[in-house]
Design a protein around this motif. Structure first.
Motif, PDB file in Angstrom:
ATOM      1  N   ASN A 169       0.690  -1.237  -0.075  1.00 33.93           N
ATOM      2  CA  ASN A 169      -0.112   0.090  -0.022  1.00 33.93           C
ATOM      3  C   ASN A 169       0.962   1.057  -0.022  1.00 33.93           C
ATOM      4  O   ASN A 169       1.320   1.775   1.052  1.00 33.93           O
ATOM      5  CB  ASN A 169      -0.903   0.214   1.215  1.00 33.93           C
ATOM      6  CG  ASN A 169      -1.955  -1.000   0.981  1.00 33.93           C
ATOM      7  OD1 ASN A 169      -2.217  -1.688   0.176  1.00 33.93           O
ATOM      8  ND2 ASN A 169      -2.168  -1.800   2.239  1.00 33.93           N
ATOM      9  N   ILE A 170       1.213   1.694  -1.136  1.00 33.28           N
ATOM     10  CA  ILE A 170       1.997   2.970  -1.177  1.00 33.28           C
ATOM     11  C   ILE A 170       1.693   3.676  -2.465  1.00 33.28           C
ATOM     12  O   ILE A 170       1.057   3.167  -3.397  1.00 33.28           O
ATOM     13  CB  ILE A 170       3.403   2.394  -1.397  1.00 33.28           C
ATOM     14  CG1 ILE A 170       4.508   3.554  -1.168  1.00 33.28           C
ATOM     15  CG2 ILE A 170       3.589   1.606  -2.943  1.00 33.28           C
ATOM     16  CD1 ILE A 170       5.827   3.017  -1.178  1.00 33.28           C
ATOM     17  N   SER A 171       1.754   5.180  -2.344  1.00 30.28           N
ATOM     18  CA  SER A 171       1.564   5.896  -3.549  1.00 30.28           C
ATOM     19  C   SER A 171       2.974   6.522  -3.978  1.00 30.28           C
ATOM     20  O   SER A 171       3.876   6.691  -3.190  1.00 30.28           O
ATOM     21  CB  SER A 171       0.674   7.157  -2.981  1.00 30.28           C
ATOM     22  OG  SER A 171      -0.642   6.636  -2.386  1.00 30.28           O
TER      23      SER A 171
ATOM     24  N   TYR B 139      -1.294   4.459  -7.092  1.00 27.07           N
ATOM     25  CA  TYR B 139      -1.423   3.815  -5.907  1.00 27.07           C
ATOM     26  C   TYR B 139      -1.317   2.467  -5.927  1.00 27.07           C
ATOM     27  O   TYR B 139      -2.194   1.925  -6.835  1.00 27.07           O
ATOM     28  CB  TYR B 139      -2.858   4.232  -5.143  1.00 27.07           C
ATOM     29  CG  TYR B 139      -2.750   3.518  -3.840  1.00 27.07           C
ATOM     30  CD1 TYR B 139      -2.477   3.882  -2.615  1.00 27.07           C
ATOM     31  CD2 TYR B 139      -3.790   2.435  -3.896  1.00 27.07           C
ATOM     32  CE1 TYR B 139      -2.550   3.082  -1.319  1.00 27.07           C
ATOM     33  CE2 TYR B 139      -4.097   1.735  -2.601  1.00 27.07           C
ATOM     34  CZ  TYR B 139      -3.537   2.135  -1.571  1.00 27.07           C
ATOM     35  OH  TYR B 139      -3.461   1.255  -0.351  1.00 27.07           O
ATOM     36  N   ARG B 140      -0.511   1.584  -5.330  1.00 31.14           N
ATOM     37  CA  ARG B 140      -0.440   0.546  -5.447  1.00 31.14           C
ATOM     38  C   ARG B 140      -0.618  -0.415  -4.258  1.00 31.14           C
ATOM     39  O   ARG B 140      -0.323   0.029  -3.134  1.00 31.14           O
ATOM     40  CB  ARG B 140       1.070   0.091  -5.798  1.00 31.14           C
ATOM     41  CG  ARG B 140       1.495  -1.499  -6.239  1.00 31.14           C
ATOM     42  CD  ARG B 140       2.895  -1.889  -6.528  1.00 31.14           C
ATOM     43  NE  ARG B 140       3.465  -1.854  -5.147  1.00 31.14           N
ATOM     44  CZ  ARG B 140       4.817  -1.569  -5.229  1.00 31.14           C
ATOM     45  NH1 ARG B 140       5.339  -1.723  -6.083  1.00 31.14           N
ATOM     46  NH2 ARG B 140       5.443  -1.524  -3.900  1.00 31.14           N
ATOM     47  N   THR B 141      -1.663  -1.303  -4.206  1.00 30.40           N
ATOM     48  CA  THR B 141      -2.196  -1.980  -3.100  1.00 30.40           C
ATOM     49  C   THR B 141      -1.063  -3.128  -2.693  1.00 30.40           C
ATOM     50  O   THR B 141      -0.335  -3.343  -3.544  1.00 30.40           O
ATOM     51  CB  THR B 141      -3.444  -2.717  -3.629  1.00 30.40           C
ATOM     52  OG1 THR B 141      -3.514  -3.738  -4.462  1.00 30.40           O
ATOM     53  CG2 THR B 141      -4.483  -1.751  -3.895  1.00 30.40           C
TER      54      THR B 141
ATOM     55  N   GLN C 216      -3.619   1.920  -9.128  1.00 30.23           N
ATOM     56  CA  GLN C 216      -4.791   2.697  -9.209  1.00 30.23           C
ATOM     57  C   GLN C 216      -4.198   4.048  -9.733  1.00 30.23           C
ATOM     58  O   GLN C 216      -3.626   4.678  -8.702  1.00 30.23           O
ATOM     59  CB  GLN C 216      -5.809   2.791  -8.107  1.00 30.23           C
ATOM     60  CG  GLN C 216      -6.858   3.752  -8.348  1.00 30.23           C
ATOM     61  CD  GLN C 216      -7.766   3.946  -7.073  1.00 30.23           C
ATOM     62  OE1 GLN C 216      -7.372   3.095  -6.171  1.00 30.23           O
ATOM     63  NE2 GLN C 216      -8.731   4.666  -6.982  1.00 30.23           N
ATOM     64  N   LEU C 217      -4.503   4.437 -10.764  1.00 25.71           N
ATOM     65  CA  LEU C 217      -4.140   5.933 -11.125  1.00 25.71           C
ATOM     66  C   LEU C 217      -4.947   6.913 -10.466  1.00 25.71           C
ATOM     67  O   LEU C 217      -6.126   6.919 -10.188  1.00 25.71           O
ATOM     68  CB  LEU C 217      -4.489   6.185 -12.576  1.00 25.71           C
ATOM     69  CG  LEU C 217      -3.628   5.584 -13.653  1.00 25.71           C
ATOM     70  CD1 LEU C 217      -3.931   5.720 -14.998  1.00 25.71           C
ATOM     71  CD2 LEU C 217      -2.076   5.568 -13.289  1.00 25.71           C
ATOM     72  N   THR C 218      -4.164   7.880  -9.821  1.00 22.70           N
ATOM     73  CA  THR C 218      -4.680   8.849  -8.890  1.00 22.70           C
ATOM     74  C   THR C 218      -4.752  10.296  -9.448  1.00 22.70           C
ATOM     75  O   THR C 218      -5.194  11.081  -9.012  1.00 22.70           O
ATOM     76  CB  THR C 218      -3.817   8.887  -7.660  1.00 22.70           C
ATOM     77  OG1 THR C 218      -2.611   9.314  -8.008  1.00 22.70           O
ATOM     78  CG2 THR C 218      -4.059   7.659  -6.710  1.00 22.70           C
ATOM     79  N   GLY C 219      -4.343  10.285 -10.803  1.00 23.13           N
ATOM     80  CA  GLY C 219      -4.327  11.653 -11.307  1.00 23.13           C
ATOM     81  C   GLY C 219      -2.837  12.232 -11.976  1.00 23.13           C
ATOM     82  O   GLY C 219      -1.883  11.660 -11.702  1.00 23.13           O
TER      83      GLY C 219
END
Length: 155
Positions: free
Chosen positions: A1-3, A45-47, A53-56
């Motif tokens: 869980n990291i951005s 964001y990687r789970t 998941q792209l955050t923008g």
């Protein structure tokens, strides 16, 4: 869980190799920020399971009262309101704060909630929602209801 920043380690077919008449800009934009990797310009964001998941866009940042805020964060919260179909949030100049305020453009669903005629009620609800989910400073000063958002040919 990291951005973090989305970077790619290997070339792929059809990948851009330069910017016409400005190769230096290409290198500075895509290869210099993270040496050895192609920087896409997107946040991700990687789970813990390995999903991404792209955050923008990382360059789509508004500076509001000294706080750096991504427009995608605000749009994500606004889009959770039952009356909002989609949204676009932009920064605009402010006499005192510089680029210090936000304007939200909202096409509405207008189902049975009655928000099409009560824009001020909707604006107050959205400000409250953003204040709770992000922070009070992130609430847009103005809300503009539109029929649709401008789109590129690809949508």
């Amino acid at each position: 869980n990291i951005s973090g920043a989305l970077c790619i380690s290997q070339a792929w077919p059809g990948m851009a190799r330069t910017i016409y008449n400005d190769h230096k800009r290409f290198l500075e934009t895509y290869l210099t920020p993270y040496p050895g990797f192609f920087f896409t310009g997107d946040g991700v964001y990687r789970t813990s399971e390995g999903y991404y998941q792209l955050t923008g866009r990382l360059d789509d940042i508004i500076n509001i009262s000294g706080h750096r805020l991504g427009t995608a964060e605000v749009e994500d919260v606004v889009n959770h309101h039952v009356a909002v179909a989609e949204s676009a949030v932009i920064g605009y100049p402010h006499e005192i704060k510089g680029e210090g305020e936000m304007l939200a453009f909202l096409p509405l669903k207008c189902l049975s909630q009655g928000y099409c005629n009560a824009v001020e009620t909707l604006a107050a609800e959205l400000r409250e929602l953003i204040s709770k989910k992000i922070a009070k400073y992130a609430a847009p000063e103005h809300v503009q209801v539109t029929h649709r958002l401008p789109k590129t040919r690809s949508g």
